[in-house]
Write a protein that holds these residues in place. Structure first.
Motif, PDB file in Angstrom:
ATOM      1  N   ASP A 129      -3.371 101.071  70.430  1.00 34.50           N
ATOM      2  CA  ASP A 129      -3.459 102.448  70.931  1.00 34.50           C
ATOM      3  C   ASP A 129      -2.195 102.830  71.683  1.00 34.50           C
ATOM      4  OD1 ASP A 129      -5.971 103.024  69.935  1.00 34.50           O
ATOM      5  OD2 ASP A 129      -7.011 102.271  71.714  1.00 34.50           O
ATOM      6  N   LYS A 130      -1.700 101.884  72.513  1.00 33.86           N
ATOM      7  CA  LYS A 130      -0.497 102.153  73.299  1.00 33.86           C
ATOM      8  C   LYS A 130       0.717 102.355  72.400  1.00 33.86           C
ATOM      9  CE  LYS A 130      -1.979  99.759  77.502  1.00 33.86           C
ATOM     10  NZ  LYS A 130      -1.754  98.605  78.411  1.00 33.86           N
ATOM     11  N   LYS A 131       0.763 101.587  71.325  1.00 33.05           N
ATOM     12  CA  LYS A 131       1.870 101.729  70.368  1.00 33.05           C
ATOM     13  C   LYS A 131       1.825 103.111  69.731  1.00 33.05           C
ATOM     14  CE  LYS A 131       3.875  99.615  66.226  1.00 33.05           C
ATOM     15  NZ  LYS A 131       3.727  98.549  65.194  1.00 33.05           N
ATOM     16  N   LYS A 132       0.621 103.533  69.328  1.00 36.68           N
ATOM     17  CA  LYS A 132       0.467 104.872  68.747  1.00 36.68           C
ATOM     18  C   LYS A 132       0.802 105.950  69.771  1.00 36.68           C
ATOM     19  CE  LYS A 132      -3.110 103.731  65.341  1.00 36.68           C
ATOM     20  NZ  LYS A 132      -4.531 103.963  64.961  1.00 36.68           N
ATOM     21  N   TYR A 133       0.387 105.713  71.007  1.00 32.78           N
ATOM     22  CA  TYR A 133       0.656 106.670  72.078  1.00 32.78           C
ATOM     23  C   TYR A 133       2.155 106.905  72.205  1.00 32.78           C
ATOM     24  CZ  TYR A 133       0.439 108.763  76.739  1.00 32.78           C
ATOM     25  OH  TYR A 133       0.567 109.614  77.815  1.00 32.78           O
ATOM     26  N   ASN A 134       2.943 105.842  72.213  1.00 33.78           N
ATOM     27  CA  ASN A 134       4.393 105.975  72.306  1.00 33.78           C
ATOM     28  C   ASN A 134       4.966 106.722  71.106  1.00 33.78           C
ATOM     29  OD1 ASN A 134       4.563 104.693  74.751  1.00 33.78           O
ATOM     30  ND2 ASN A 134       5.081 102.688  73.908  1.00 33.78           N
ATOM     31  N   GLU A 135       4.374 106.503  69.948  1.00 33.98           N
ATOM     32  CA  GLU A 135       4.835 107.213  68.750  1.00 33.98           C
ATOM     33  C   GLU A 135       4.617 108.717  68.898  1.00 33.98           C
ATOM     34  OE1 GLU A 135       2.728 105.526  65.502  1.00 33.98           O
ATOM     35  OE2 GLU A 135       3.862 103.630  65.519  1.00 33.98           O
ATOM     36  N   TYR A 136       3.487 109.089  69.469  1.00 36.79           N
ATOM     37  CA  TYR A 136       3.200 110.512  69.609  1.00 36.79           C
ATOM     38  C   TYR A 136       3.999 111.164  70.742  1.00 36.79           C
ATOM     39  CZ  TYR A 136      -0.265 110.340  65.972  1.00 36.79           C
ATOM     40  OH  TYR A 136      -0.873 110.201  64.752  1.00 36.79           O
ATOM     41  N   ILE A 137       4.406 110.363  71.717  1.00 43.19           N
ATOM     42  CA  ILE A 137       5.331 110.881  72.726  1.00 43.19           C
ATOM     43  C   ILE A 137       6.620 111.317  72.036  1.00 43.19           C
ATOM     44  CG2 ILE A 137       6.793 110.245  74.688  1.00 43.19           C
ATOM     45  CD1 ILE A 137       3.869 110.675  75.425  1.00 43.19           C
ATOM     46  N   LEU A 138       7.102 110.490  71.102  1.00 40.26           N
ATOM     47  CA  LEU A 138       8.311 110.830  70.350  1.00 40.26           C
ATOM     48  C   LEU A 138       8.085 112.039  69.445  1.00 40.26           C
ATOM     49  CD1 LEU A 138       9.562 107.237  69.412  1.00 40.26           C
ATOM     50  CD2 LEU A 138      10.411 108.726  71.221  1.00 40.26           C
ATOM     51  N   CYS A 139       6.846 112.184  68.948  1.00 42.00           N
ATOM     52  CA  CYS A 139       6.520 113.378  68.148  1.00 42.00           C
ATOM     53  C   CYS A 139       6.697 114.644  68.976  1.00 42.00           C
ATOM     54  CB  CYS A 139       5.080 113.299  67.646  1.00 42.00           C
ATOM     55  SG  CYS A 139       4.849 112.190  66.252  1.00 42.00           S
ATOM     56  N   GLY A 140       6.300 114.564  70.244  1.00 44.83           N
ATOM     57  CA  GLY A 140       6.458 115.721  71.139  1.00 44.83           C
ATOM     58  C   GLY A 140       7.920 116.104  71.292  1.00 44.83           C
ATOM     59  N   TYR A 141       8.763 115.101  71.409  1.00 42.38           N
ATOM     60  CA  TYR A 141      10.208 115.339  71.526  1.00 42.38           C
ATOM     61  C   TYR A 141      10.740 116.021  70.275  1.00 42.38           C
ATOM     62  CZ  TYR A 141      15.198 114.334  71.963  1.00 42.38           C
ATOM     63  OH  TYR A 141      16.570 114.439  72.019  1.00 42.38           O
ATOM     64  N   LYS A 142      10.285 115.545  69.125  1.00 43.45           N
ATOM     65  CA  LYS A 142      10.748 116.130  67.863  1.00 43.45           C
ATOM     66  C   LYS A 142      10.283 117.576  67.716  1.00 43.45           C
ATOM     67  CE  LYS A 142      10.993 111.695  65.452  1.00 43.45           C
ATOM     68  NZ  LYS A 142      10.371 110.811  64.418  1.00 43.45           N
ATOM     69  N   MET A 143       9.102 117.878  68.233  1.00 39.16           N
ATOM     70  CA  MET A 143       8.609 119.256  68.204  1.00 39.16           C
ATOM     71  C   MET A 143       9.561 120.177  68.970  1.00 39.16           C
ATOM     72  SD  MET A 143       4.546 118.659  68.863  1.00 39.16           S
ATOM     73  CE  MET A 143       4.172 120.388  69.085  1.00 39.16           C
ATOM     74  N   MET A 144      10.044 119.697  70.110  1.00 40.41           N
ATOM     75  CA  MET A 144      10.972 120.491  70.917  1.00 40.41           C
ATOM     76  C   MET A 144      12.304 120.690  70.185  1.00 40.41           C
ATOM     77  SD  MET A 144       9.267 121.022  73.733  1.00 40.41           S
ATOM     78  CE  MET A 144       7.628 120.826  73.053  1.00 40.41           C
ATOM     79  N   ASN A 145      12.726 119.674  69.446  1.00 38.77           N
ATOM     80  CA  ASN A 145      14.022 119.720  68.761  1.00 38.77           C
ATOM     81  C   ASN A 145      14.085 120.781  67.670  1.00 38.77           C
ATOM     82  OD1 ASN A 145      15.824 118.052  70.001  1.00 38.77           O
ATOM     83  ND2 ASN A 145      15.364 116.253  68.762  1.00 38.77           N
TER      84      ASN A 145
END
Length: 357
Positions: A235-251
């Motif tokens: 779950d924590k690994k997936k959580y970190n992946e989705y944190i990066l998804c948030g960054y990409k959304m901003m980009n």
């Protein structure tokens, strides 16, 4: 600019201007009451009161629509000149006309005009002068807005971004009262902490909004963020992946100062001062101070809230204070921790105020 009146009382038509909000910044309660009594016959006019420049700035930077400001010069905490200087730092206030509610000599008037003042109102107040000058200023503002309508300012873009991303997060969390409350606490504490560290109101307001959308990537996370569930390693690994998804959304959006701050916060607010954080194990000055502000605000709220999966379900105020003291130089910057602990019980009061709303 000049202080001449080009409209007579017979030309005034309030209905064509629509609803008008006037911010009266005046430390004398009698003068506040007098302005309200003189203008109460106009149903289109709504009045908000502030008793010094600092209070007025807070009102303006909460994004309340202000059409015109009646400003006294001599006030405690922040005087008229200081207020004008601070107002210049905030891009979204450039179309707000300002009228000083004061009398002064011509040399002083010229000095104040150079600070962006549009005119003057005499004391004691006269209803006809108040009506004509307020009407003229609003009319002028509308014309300026028409001239600006052909293009979008940076401020327009930032406000649109804030509204869009915050609505996305609100939809995700609409059924979870606990998370909505905690997000408000984290954002409010982060903003207040930023102000205490010397950031101006606009930057602090951007940190407030960025705090609310710091986990926007979790919109794609299929596990609801329940407070009584302990995440597995996967779950924590997936959580970190989705944190990066948030960054990409901003980009994928136009780069603004708001987005610059938000992207740093999304990527770094879970980093630790000693390099033991996630996702990139940054340390010391590699971590944005704004991101660490949010990380500290989130830890503060997490410790004071019930977490069923922890051995210790909830921490008292004193225990939370002790954790922050212990984490200085480990999870948190010693410099920021010192300021945070100095104002710790101010943050406790803010949290209680939000809880009581």
């Amino acid at each position: 600019m000049s202080d001449n009146i080009n409209i007579n009382i017979n030309q005034v038509s309030w209905k064509e201007l629509g609803d008008i909000t006037i911010l009266v910044v005046e430390d004398d309660p009698f003068n506040q009451l007098l302005v309200k009594s003189l203008l109460k016959k106009f149903s289109e006019i709504h009045i908000i009161e502030a008793y010094d420049g600092a209070e007025a700035l807070k009102i303006i930077l909460t994004n309340i629509k202000i059409d015109i400001i009646l400003l006294d010069l001599h006030m405690p905490t922040m005087n008229g000149y200081e207020f004008l200087e601070e107002l210049k730092k905030d891009d979204k206030s450039y179309l707000v006309p300002i009228i000083f509610a004061m009398t002064t000599d011509e040399n002083e008037k010229r000095k104040l005009y150079s600070h962006g003042v549009d005119g003057f109102i005499s004391k004691p107040f006269n209803i006809e002068e108040l009506e004509i000058k307020i009407y003229s200023a609003i009319k002028s503002k509308i014309e300026k807005a028409k001239d600006k309508s052909l293009f979008h300012t940076n401020d327009d873009i930032e406000n649109s971004q804030k509204d869009f991303f915050c609505r996305m997060v609100e939809v995700k969390n609409k059924s979870n009262i606990d998370i909505k409350f905690q997000n408000e606490v984290i954002a409010t504490i982060a903003k207040e902490f930023a102000l205490l560290l010397g950031y101006n109101f606009k930057v602090a307001s951007n940190i407030y909004c960025a705090s609310k959308i710091r986990d926007i990537g979790l919109i794609g996370f299929n596990q609801d963020m329940k407070l009584d569930i302990k995440f597995s390693i996967e779950d924590k690994k997936k959580y970190n992946e989705y944190i990066l998804c948030g960054y990409k959304m901003m980009n994928s959006h136009i780069e603004t100062n708001f987005l610059k701050i938000t992207k740093k916060i999304i990527l770094q607010y879970r980093e630790s001062y000693d390099g033991s954080g996630t996702p990139s194990q940054l340390k010391f000055s590699q971590i944005s101070k704004k991101a660490m502000i949010v990380g500290m605000a989130e830890t503060f709220e997490a410790l004071l809230s019930i977490r069923e999966y922890r051995d210790k379900k909830v921490y008292s105020s004193q225990e939370t204070y002790n954790v922050f003291k212990y984490e200085s130089g480990k999870r948190f910057s010693p410099e920021l921790t010192k300021v945070f602990l100095k104002n710790f019980y101010t943050f406790i009061k803010l949290r209680k105020q939000i809880l009581l709303k």
